[in-house]
Write a protein that holds these residues in place. Structure first.
Motif, mmCIF file in Angstrom:
data_model
loop_
_atom_site.group_PDB
_atom_site.id
_atom_site.type_symbol
_atom_site.label_atom_id
_atom_site.label_comp_id
_atom_site.label_asym_id
_atom_site.label_seq_id
_atom_site.Cartn_x
_atom_site.Cartn_y
_atom_site.Cartn_z
ATOM 1 N N LEU A 8 -10.708 142.479 35.556
ATOM 2 C CA LEU A 8 -9.636 141.735 36.209
ATOM 3 C C LEU A 8 -8.285 142.419 36.004
ATOM 4 O O LEU A 8 -7.470 142.498 36.926
ATOM 5 N N LEU A 9 -8.052 142.930 34.804
ATOM 6 C CA LEU A 9 -6.800 143.652 34.550
ATOM 7 C C LEU A 9 -6.704 144.905 35.415
ATOM 8 O O LEU A 9 -5.622 145.251 35.904
ATOM 9 N N ASP A 22 -4.649 151.154 32.051
ATOM 10 C CA ASP A 22 -5.453 150.991 30.839
ATOM 11 C C ASP A 22 -5.828 149.518 30.712
ATOM 12 O O ASP A 22 -5.077 148.726 30.130
ATOM 13 N N PRO A 23 -6.977 149.115 31.259
ATOM 14 C CA PRO A 23 -7.340 147.699 31.253
ATOM 15 C C PRO A 23 -7.756 147.172 29.889
ATOM 16 O O PRO A 23 -8.031 145.982 29.747
ATOM 17 N N HIS A 24 -7.802 148.054 28.885
ATOM 18 C CA HIS A 24 -8.199 147.611 27.548
ATOM 19 C C HIS A 24 -6.983 147.352 26.655
ATOM 20 O O HIS A 24 -7.132 147.111 25.460
ATOM 21 N N ARG A 65 -2.811 138.744 26.729
ATOM 22 C CA ARG A 65 -3.418 137.442 27.018
ATOM 23 C C ARG A 65 -3.099 137.000 28.445
ATOM 24 O O ARG A 65 -3.249 135.835 28.791
ATOM 25 N N THR A 66 -2.640 137.923 29.260
ATOM 26 C CA THR A 66 -2.267 137.606 30.631
ATOM 27 C C THR A 66 -3.394 136.903 31.385
ATOM 28 O O THR A 66 -3.187 135.870 32.029
ATOM 29 N N VAL A 67 -4.589 137.470 31.334
ATOM 30 C CA VAL A 67 -5.712 136.885 32.070
ATOM 31 C C VAL A 67 -6.038 135.495 31.534
ATOM 32 O O VAL A 67 -6.217 134.544 32.313
#
Length: 232
Positions: free
Chosen positions: A180-181, A189-191, A195-197
């Motif tokens: 999702l990120l 860098d989705p990792h 805590r946005t999601v």
């Protein structure tokens, strides 16, 4: 959009933080204006001349959340990042409610800042594509930014619509937070730790529950991610 053309406005009353942010963003190729007053910052933000606006929450004259609401009302697609005190989840939730695209908590690393800035700039203007989708008996309307269930309506943000749309397109499987990120928030860098999601999903569940008298629609699969509940 290239860095050399992207214009960023920073509204921050801490002189050291404002100077540091300006220096970092200029070094990375952005054109940057810095303002230390909320009222002047709001007037400048509403000029429509910026690709991204970065707002501190606590400002003299007018707070950052009020500025964000005014900007969002006049310019619905304007990218906005809020700066919050470390651990202030209430500020984060309030920021998203005001229409912010993302947040950065103080103190923050330069890497984290650049990840958020680049991600918001990449995804600016990105929407779910479909004008309307039906999930069970709920209509998600991207043109009017609302969810409709029977005779009830609930306003949604653009990011909430995008989130529902992505889960809908991938409804046969679990979608991870990292995915999702990468795909909805457009993080390189989705990792990265954020805590946005989680906060967006929490807010979206509450809105859907108001419409449906308690049916949250989005299921959390612990350790795996999220999916639309199969029975809705």
């Amino acid at each position: 959009m290239t860095h050399s053309k992207a214009r960023i406005l920073i509204v921050e009353d801490d002189t050291a933080i404002l100077k540091g942010l300006c220096d970092v963003l200029v070094f990375n190729g952005y054109a940057v204006d810095g303002i230390d007053d909320g009222l002047k910052g709001c007037e400048t933000a509403l000029s429509g001349q910026y690709d991204l606006i970065i707002l501190d929450v606590m400002l003299p004259g007018m707070d950052g959340l009020s500025i964000c609401r005014k900007v969002r009302k006049r310019m619905p697609t304007q990218p906005v990042i809020i700066l919050t005190a470390k651990g202030s989840e209430d500020d984060v939730v309030a920021g998203f409610s005001a229409g912010a695209d993302d947040y950065v908590s103080k103190p923050f690393s330069l890497r984290e800042l650049m990840v958020r800035v680049e991600a918001v700039l990449r995804r600016s203007g990105k929407s779910m594509g479909e004008e309307k989708i039906n999930v069970g008996k709920i209509l998600f309307d991207s043109l009017n930014l609302q969810a409709v269930y029977q005779d009830r309506k609930e306003p949604l943000t653009r990011r909430e619509i995008d989130l529902v749309a992505y889960l809908y397109r991938n409804r046969e499987r679990i979608v991870s937070k990292a995915e999702l990120l990468a795909e909805v928030w457009r993080y390189k860098d989705p990792h990265v730790e954020t805590r946005t999601v989680d906060i967006h999903v929490l807010k979206l569940r509450k809105k859907i529950s108001v419409l449906t008298d308690g049916k949250a629609l989005i299921e959390t699969v612990r350790g795996e991610g999220y999916r639309l509940e199969p029975d809705h």
